[in-house]
Design an enzyme around this catalytic site. Structure first.
Site, mmCIF file in Angstrom:
data_model
loop_
_atom_site.group_PDB
_atom_site.id
_atom_site.type_symbol
_atom_site.label_atom_id
_atom_site.label_comp_id
_atom_site.label_asym_id
_atom_site.label_seq_id
_atom_site.Cartn_x
_atom_site.Cartn_y
_atom_site.Cartn_z
ATOM 1 N N ASP A 70 0.879 -1.534 0.158
ATOM 2 C CA ASP A 70 0.261 0.290 0.068
ATOM 3 C C ASP A 70 0.929 1.413 -0.372
ATOM 4 O OD1 ASP A 70 0.546 -0.679 2.305
ATOM 5 O OD2 ASP A 70 -0.783 -0.127 3.513
ATOM 6 N N GLU A 90 12.213 1.282 7.332
ATOM 7 C CA GLU A 90 10.745 0.757 6.737
ATOM 8 C C GLU A 90 11.305 0.180 5.556
ATOM 9 O OE1 GLU A 90 5.982 1.130 6.430
ATOM 10 O OE2 GLU A 90 7.857 2.671 6.460
#
Length: 549
Positions: free
Chosen positions: A326, A509
């Site tokens: 996403d 991340e």
């Protein structure tokens, strides 16, 4: 992002017309079961099931007012708040005072809600630590202990300790956890592996599936189904025997295949699509078609620019979140516009590879238990899926796997998701060799492999590299005998992460890897997150295999 130039190195793969006109949808099977589709949690001894209402359901217009007013910079903050009193009383008070001239919405929220704890501010890394030492010292920081459930909180209580990714993500996430577990096993933290195994089995027992994460607003969807891979890891590392999880694997499979028997060719229901030849493949889905609680304002704004019914856009945004990617060019009809998202109309290569692994795992464990009929049934299911994937998702001309637009009956974009069939053993050797050539020429950089070759401003696209994609590529190519490519990706990724760690003393991340100079990855709906669970897990495992960079 809307005005950003899109770099498309392979225009032949991007011959997708922009179609923003809404049409009635004859392909979606509507069943009575879609009403109230979310499973009701059961009670278990020792741990009461959490209240499953989402904050948007519970606070109604107060929720919309808070999110619209942007009281918090991050849309996820308010859904993660816990009420200081009965939510109904809060709502009644709000309705009484909201029209007063001196009403202050921010003060009202502060007076009636506990804000989420910020754990990251409590930890300061030691620059003298090696990368390995840094990761091993982070596990306690990222660990959350079981606690009495705060009444009416969105957090779903779990029976055992668990690891969170870090940053804004203060709950456990389904597919993140598998890659985190790789590092836990390497660090000798079998205690945490056992806890997380129990937690995921508990969620399957009580919710019928593993949610996106342990929040009420994640119950309506799952994430890439990697529980079979977790079970394999538990067996390899002596954490738990695989046999004990057979029923859980079957329950997860039933969740993903719900409604399949009622479908005719060219029809879909929830996660299942029956293809023109009668074969079954899967897509990502969310049972809700409203703005996501955790990204409410962003979803509302996206829908406004879509030219489509908002509920259709919300469903596709939610399904995109269920994919774990996403967002990405994979789900967009027009790669420059998030509003063109059509996640539910794509058959994803990675999802169907993971489900092949699930079917194979059920067959293998059934064989160990002497359940011959179940073994034969699931071997047939896995074989049928492999054949269907080859027919619909294998691009023989270019030697790559691609997602498939089942509504337009055409192949979609190429991305690093194409390596998942190798990781789960679904490809043949010829496919693996040809895919290796494509990855070398189209995705490989000095810093690792790119998520895709398209620059869209979305975080799961160029120039970003992600730890789980590196791990699956490394192991996938090595499984098919291409040690040279697997080792090159591994050493490149270790170099990327270590170089950034030496400069910034943290793991993150995602990384910008397009030009060989490791930087913070960009794009997406939220600021870059530190921590970071799956980066730590993959890097720790790679250090065990290759040594410190």
């Amino acid at each position: 992002m809307l005005n950003q130039k899109i770099q498309n190195p392979n225009p032949d793969e991007l011959m997708i017309e922009v179609d923003l006109c809404y049409e009635l949808d004859p392909y979606e099977l509507k069943l009575d079961e879609m009403i109230e589709a979310e499973p009701e949690p059961e009670m278990i001894e020792g741990l009461p099931a959490s209240d499953a209402l989402t904050p948007a359901d519970r606070y109604l217009e107060l929720f919309e007012h808070v999110q619209s007013a942007k009281i918090f910079p991050d849309s996820k903050t308010f859904p993660d708040c816990a009420p200081k009193m009965d939510p109904l009383d809060i709502l009644i008070r709000y309705r009484k005072v909201r029209r007063h001239r001196d009403f202050d919405l921010r003060k009202f929220v502060e007076n009636h809600f506990w804000l989420p704890e910020v754990y990251s501010s409590e930890y300061v890394s030691d620059p003298q630590n090696s990368l390995k030492e840094h990761i091993d010292q982070l596990w306690p920081v990222l660990t959350r202990e079981p606690q009495d459930h705060i009444p009416w909180s969105s957090l779903l209580a779990l029976p055992q300790s668990y690891i969170v990714p870090g940053g804004r993500f203060s709950e456990t996430y389904y597919w993140d956890s598998y890659f985190t577990m790789l590092g836990l096993a390497e660090s000798g933290r079998e205690d945490l592996l056992k806890c997380m195994a129990d937690n995921f089995a508990w969620m399957i027992e009580n919710y019928g599936h593993i949610p996106n994460g342990n929040r009420t607003y994640y119950l309506s969807r799952s994430q890439p189904p990697v529980f079979a891979l977790m079970v394999e890891l538990f067996e390899e590392d002596g954490v738990r025997g695989a046999r004990r999880y057979l029923d859980h694997l079957k329950m997860e499979y039933a969740f993903w295949m719900d409604g399949a028997e009622s479908l005719i060719p060219n029809q879909a229901y929830r996660h299942v699509v029956r293809m023109p030849d009668g074969s079954l493949l899967n897509r990502y889905w969310d049972d809700r078609d409203t703005p996501r609680d955790e990204s409410w304002l962003e979803d509302v704004e996206t829908a406004k620019h879509s030219g489509r019914p908002p509920n259709e856009v919300y469903r596709d945004l939610r399904a995109g979140a269920a994919s774990g990617w996403d967002y990405s060019s994979r789900w967009l009809r027009d790669t420059g516009r998030l509003a063109s998202i059509r996640t539910t109309q794509f058959i994803p290569i990675d999802l169907n590879a993971f489900l092949f692994k699930l079917e194979s795992a059920i067959a293998n464990i059934s064989a160990l238990k002497g359940e011959k009929e179940t073994e034969a049934l699931f071997r047939q299911k896995a074989s049928a899926r492999r054949d269907a994937v080859k027919r619909y998702l294998w691009d023989d001309e270019n030697g790559i796997y691609r997602d498939y637009d089942w509504r337009r009956e055409q192949l979609a974009l190429f991305s690093a998701a194409a390596i998942v069939p190798l990781y789960v053993g679904m490809a043949n050797h010829e496919q693996a060799d040809r895919l290796a050539n494509a990855v070398r020429s189209r995705l490989l950089t000095p810093g690792g492999i790119l998520a895709s070759e398209y620059e869209t401003g979305e975080q799961w696209d160029k120039p970003n590299g992600w730890a789980p994609l590196q791990w699956m590529a490394i192991q996938g190519f090595k499984m098919y005998g291409d040690d040279l490519l697997g080792d090159e990706i591994a050493r490149s990724w270790l170099k990327t992460v270590n170089q950034f760690y030496l400069e910034q003393h943290k793991l993150i991340e995602k990384y910008h890897i397009a030009d060989g100079v490791p930087r913070e990855g960009g794009g997406g709906e939220y600021p870059l997150q530190d921590g970071f669970g799956w980066t730590n897990g993959v890097v720790r495992r790679l250090i065990g295999l290759y040594g410190e960079p």
